[in-house]
Enzyme design. Structure first.
Site, short mmCIF file in Angstrom:
data_model
loop_
_atom_site.label_atom_id
_atom_site.label_comp_id
_atom_site.label_asym_id
_atom_site.label_seq_id
_atom_site.Cartn_x
_atom_site.Cartn_y
_atom_site.Cartn_z
N LYS A 168 17.66 -9.64 2.28
CA LYS A 168 17.27 -8.31 2.73
C LYS A 168 16.56 -8.44 4.08
O LYS A 168 16.04 -9.52 4.34
CB LYS A 168 16.43 -7.70 1.63
CG LYS A 168 14.98 -7.45 1.92
CD LYS A 168 14.31 -6.68 0.86
CE LYS A 168 13.42 -5.64 1.42
NZ LYS A 168 12.22 -6.11 2.12
N ASP A 197 18.35 -9.19 -3.89
CA ASP A 197 17.11 -8.42 -3.93
C ASP A 197 16.20 -9.20 -4.86
O ASP A 197 16.48 -9.29 -6.07
CB ASP A 197 17.37 -7.02 -4.49
CG ASP A 197 16.10 -6.17 -4.52
OD1 ASP A 197 15.02 -6.73 -4.82
OD2 ASP A 197 16.18 -4.97 -4.24
N HIS A 198 15.15 -9.79 -4.32
CA HIS A 198 14.41 -10.76 -5.14
C HIS A 198 13.74 -10.12 -6.37
O HIS A 198 13.36 -10.81 -7.29
CB HIS A 198 13.42 -11.57 -4.31
CG HIS A 198 12.13 -10.86 -3.99
ND1 HIS A 198 11.99 -10.01 -2.93
CD2 HIS A 198 10.93 -10.87 -4.61
CE1 HIS A 198 10.76 -9.54 -2.92
NE2 HIS A 198 10.09 -10.04 -3.92
N LYS A 202 13.07 -11.36 -11.02
CA LYS A 202 11.85 -11.34 -11.85
C LYS A 202 12.25 -11.11 -13.31
O LYS A 202 12.99 -10.18 -13.62
CB LYS A 202 10.90 -10.22 -11.39
CG LYS A 202 10.37 -10.42 -9.97
CD LYS A 202 9.44 -9.28 -9.58
CE LYS A 202 9.13 -9.25 -8.09
NZ LYS A 202 8.19 -10.24 -7.62
N GLU A 236 0.46 -3.13 -3.37
CA GLU A 236 0.13 -4.46 -2.84
C GLU A 236 -1.28 -4.44 -2.28
O GLU A 236 -1.69 -3.46 -1.65
CB GLU A 236 1.09 -4.84 -1.73
CG GLU A 236 2.52 -4.96 -2.18
CD GLU A 236 3.40 -5.52 -1.07
OE1 GLU A 236 3.45 -6.73 -0.92
OE2 GLU A 236 4.00 -4.71 -0.34
N ASP A 255 11.28 -0.90 3.78
CA ASP A 255 10.93 -2.23 3.27
C ASP A 255 11.01 -2.31 1.75
O ASP A 255 11.35 -3.34 1.19
CB ASP A 255 9.50 -2.57 3.74
CG ASP A 255 9.13 -4.02 3.52
OD1 ASP A 255 9.99 -4.89 3.77
OD2 ASP A 255 7.99 -4.28 3.08
N HIS A 260 13.87 -2.69 -3.66
CA HIS A 260 13.11 -3.07 -4.86
C HIS A 260 12.85 -1.88 -5.79
O HIS A 260 13.06 -1.97 -7.00
CB HIS A 260 11.76 -3.67 -4.46
CG HIS A 260 11.88 -4.79 -3.46
ND1 HIS A 260 12.95 -5.66 -3.45
CD2 HIS A 260 11.07 -5.19 -2.44
CE1 HIS A 260 12.79 -6.53 -2.48
NE2 HIS A 260 11.66 -6.27 -1.84
N LYS A 360 0.82 -0.89 1.14
CA LYS A 360 0.10 -2.13 1.43
C LYS A 360 -1.39 -1.80 1.51
O LYS A 360 -1.78 -0.68 1.76
CB LYS A 360 0.58 -2.72 2.75
CG LYS A 360 2.05 -3.16 2.66
CD LYS A 360 2.33 -4.30 3.58
CE LYS A 360 3.78 -4.75 3.48
NZ LYS A 360 4.05 -5.65 2.36
C1 BG6 Z 1 9.48 -7.93 0.43
C2 BG6 Z 1 8.88 -7.04 1.48
O1 BG6 Z 1 10.84 -7.67 0.29
O2 BG6 Z 1 8.82 -7.71 -0.81
C3 BG6 Z 1 7.38 -7.31 1.60
O3 BG6 Z 1 9.52 -7.26 2.72
C4 BG6 Z 1 6.72 -7.17 0.26
O4 BG6 Z 1 6.78 -6.45 2.55
C5 BG6 Z 1 7.43 -8.00 -0.79
O5 BG6 Z 1 5.38 -7.62 0.40
C6 BG6 Z 1 6.88 -7.72 -2.16
O6 BG6 Z 1 7.41 -8.64 -3.07
P1 BG6 Z 1 6.60 -9.07 -4.36
O7 BG6 Z 1 7.54 -9.96 -5.11
O8 BG6 Z 1 5.36 -9.76 -3.89
O9 BG6 Z 1 6.29 -7.79 -5.08
#
Ligand code: BG6
Length: 531
Positions: A168, A197-198, A202, A236, A255, A260, A360
């Site tokens: 991404k 998409d990480h 999870k 966050e 973002d 996500h 954030k």
């Molecule tokens: C990323 C964003 O894809 O995901 C970041 O670019 C964000 O801005 C992050 O902080 C959040 O990932 P996680 O796994 O920490 O919730």
């Protein structure tokens, strides 16, 4: 993705190792590689989930030899591994590392890569199968894919496979996402493309499907008849750190939302797929996105809130305003917070708002999905009014707490009938222990196995951008006048609270955690002779 036996979902028990293959990482000297990809590959190696016939080839502009890159990686793994580094398994792993130095725009780089792949194939018997991972900045995605194609590296022949993982952000709006899909589609078949998409790596996110579809008792109430509304919070504590340059071009909406947060919403709202095949799951997720009511400009103004953090206090420490972060403009209008109300026009969800918020520098890191149920139609208890009853709530905690809790009303012990809210609480760690992981292990493994379920097809990415495009357009046309409008360490701008208050609702406080903290424990009343 394997959903067969939840009791066995651990790093070591993903299943059998994939067949022989090489993994090429473009952007091998970058942050993602050292923080996530190498530690994830190492975890797979430690769990014996990589094939013996395996090679990793790093590609980057930096001028290293293979030996120098191995040394560097060996140093970095000690800093970024999620658990201890065991000498024997690292030795096994590091012998399989190679490096190619070159410019991604230079055809010569791909000639060198081809030679290196041939060498790796000879040394490690990788059998011509190859996974190309684009851990680069997005401007290189189409360039690398075009060059791989021109060098003949994406051809799948004689039974060997070639796949490309794209990180991404996939585009920065709808037109650019369409263009990127078009450009890579000229070289690759859709089945060769793995858009990552990480969040889908999870465990707690994957568990949404298991929770909904492996249990018979929740699905009957998972609809407009019983659900009042759904809240998704991705909060966050961190600010933009050193990523101001990127973030200035993105902002919170791009973002976090079309990627996500939409994963969380689609998995929570989709219809049961006909199977857990990738196509069946993706079809249902995409249908949810397509059913989201399009935002008119009026609705954007009314139902989408943006914010930017000013200075404030987090965990007792002073933190600076977004506009004072490195690489951020002094008069930046980039949102670091967004809240929105979505309506899904489907038989199941008509009239049930889905509220989402992400930001954030909020008070606490917390990702939660809250399903708030309707109140009972009648209250039969003396001294209690329906308004005083806490509505039932199912809270799916994604991170950092990992669990699911359901709250309901119970009678407070004592002679008179009084009710108090209590919780049933499940914590992953109580049942499954915790396996430290980066979240990329399953994704890399699935890609080597050729299972695209946890990756996004082109149409899903485009459907997601289609939802947010009107918001991007209106926000661009009407720059914010009140930034910064929330203090670091707060829960975001007041307008986000108003968004729900107007509809007689409020955000659940994520600091309430998963258990009884939120609920003031009722004091039992002493029994009396008359009771
Ligand atoms: C990323 C964003 O894809 O995901 C970041 O670019 C964000 O801005 C992050 O902080 C959040 O990932 P996680 O796994 O920490 O919730």
């Amino acid at each position: 993705m394997q959903l067969s036996d939840p009791a066995n979902v651990t790093q070591e028990s993903l299943g059998r190792p994939p067949g022989p293959c090489a993994m090429v990482i473009f952007g091998a000297a970058g942050d993602l590689t050292k923080r996530m990809l190498i530690p994830a590959l190492y975890n797979l190696a430690k769990g014996r989930m990589l094939p013996d016939q395996f090679a990793i080839i790093g590609v980057s502009i930096e001028n290293f030899s293979t030996d120098q890159f191995r040394e560097r990686t060996t140093k970095e793994i000690h800093e970024f591994a999620t658990g201890g580094v065991d000498a024997k398994s690292w030795d096994w792993f590091s012998k399989r590392i190679y490096y190619v130095s070159g410019d991604f725009q230079d055809g010569n780089t791909y000639k060198k890569l081809k030679d290196c792949l041939d060498k790796a194939e000879k040394d490690q018997s990788t059998q011509g199968n190859c996974l190309f991972y684009l851990a680069t900045s997005p401007q290189f995605f189409p360039i690398v894919v075009q060059n791989l194609g021109a060098a003949g590296l994406t051809k799948q022949e004689n039974g060997k496979w070639r796949r490309v993982v794209i990180e991404k952000p996939f585009g920065h709006d709808l037109p650019s996402a369409i263009e990127l899909n078009h450009s890579i589609g000229q070289v690759l078949e859709e089945k060769q493309v793995y858009r990552i998409d990480h969040y889908l790596g999870k465990e707690t996110v994957q568990n949404i499907l298991a929770f909904r579809f492996a249990n018979g008792i929740f699905e009957p109430v998972w609809n407009r008849r019983y659900v009042d509304h759904v809240q998704v919070t991705v909060a966050e504590e961190l600010g933009v750190e050193l990523r101001g340059g990127y973030y200035e071009t993105a902002g919170a909406l791009r973002d976090m939302v079309p990627n996500h947060i939409f994963q969380l919403i689609t998995l929570s709202a989709m219809e049961p797929p006909t199977s857990f095949d990738a196509d069946a799951v993706h079809d249902e997720q995409t249908k949810v996105l397509r059913a989201i009511q399009p935002y008119s400009p009026e609705r954007v103004l009314d139902q989408a809130v943006r914010g930017q953090y000013g200075e404030g206090m987090i965990d007792g420490k002073h933190v600076i305003a977004y506009r004072n972060e490195p690489h951020v403009a002094q008069d930046s209008q980039t949102p670091t917070y967004v809240a929105m109300a979505l309506h899904i026009d489907s038989w199941r969800w008509a009239g049930v708002p889905f509220y989402l918020r992400t930001g954030k520098r909020l008070s606490k890191r917390s990702t939660q999905i809250v399903v708030r149920f309707r109140r009972p139609p009648l209250v039969l208890f003396r001294n209690t009014s329906v308004d005083k009853l806490t509505p039932n709530e199912l809270v799916i905690s994604i991170q950092p707490d990992e669990g699911i809790s359901l709250n309901f009303e119970a009678k407070i012990p004592g002679p008179s009938v009084r009710l108090g809210a209590v919780n049933m609480d499940f914590q992953y760690s109580d049942y499954f222990g915790s396996t430290p992981s980066t979240g990329y292990e399953t994704l890399i493994y699935d890609c080597m196995m050729g299972d695209p379920t946890l990756f996004q097809p082109a149409e899903m990415v485009e459907a997601a951008w289609t939802v947010v495009q009107p918001v991007l357009d209106v926000w661009k046309a009407l720059p914010p006048r009140d930034f910064p409008n929330y203090a670091a360490g707060s829960w975001g701008p007041a307008q986000a609270d108003e968004l729900l208050h107007r509809e007689g609702r409020e955000w659940r406080d994520p600091t309430a955690g998963n258990s009884l903290h939120r609920i003031v424990r009722p004091q039992p009343q002493p029994a009396t002779a008359s009771s």
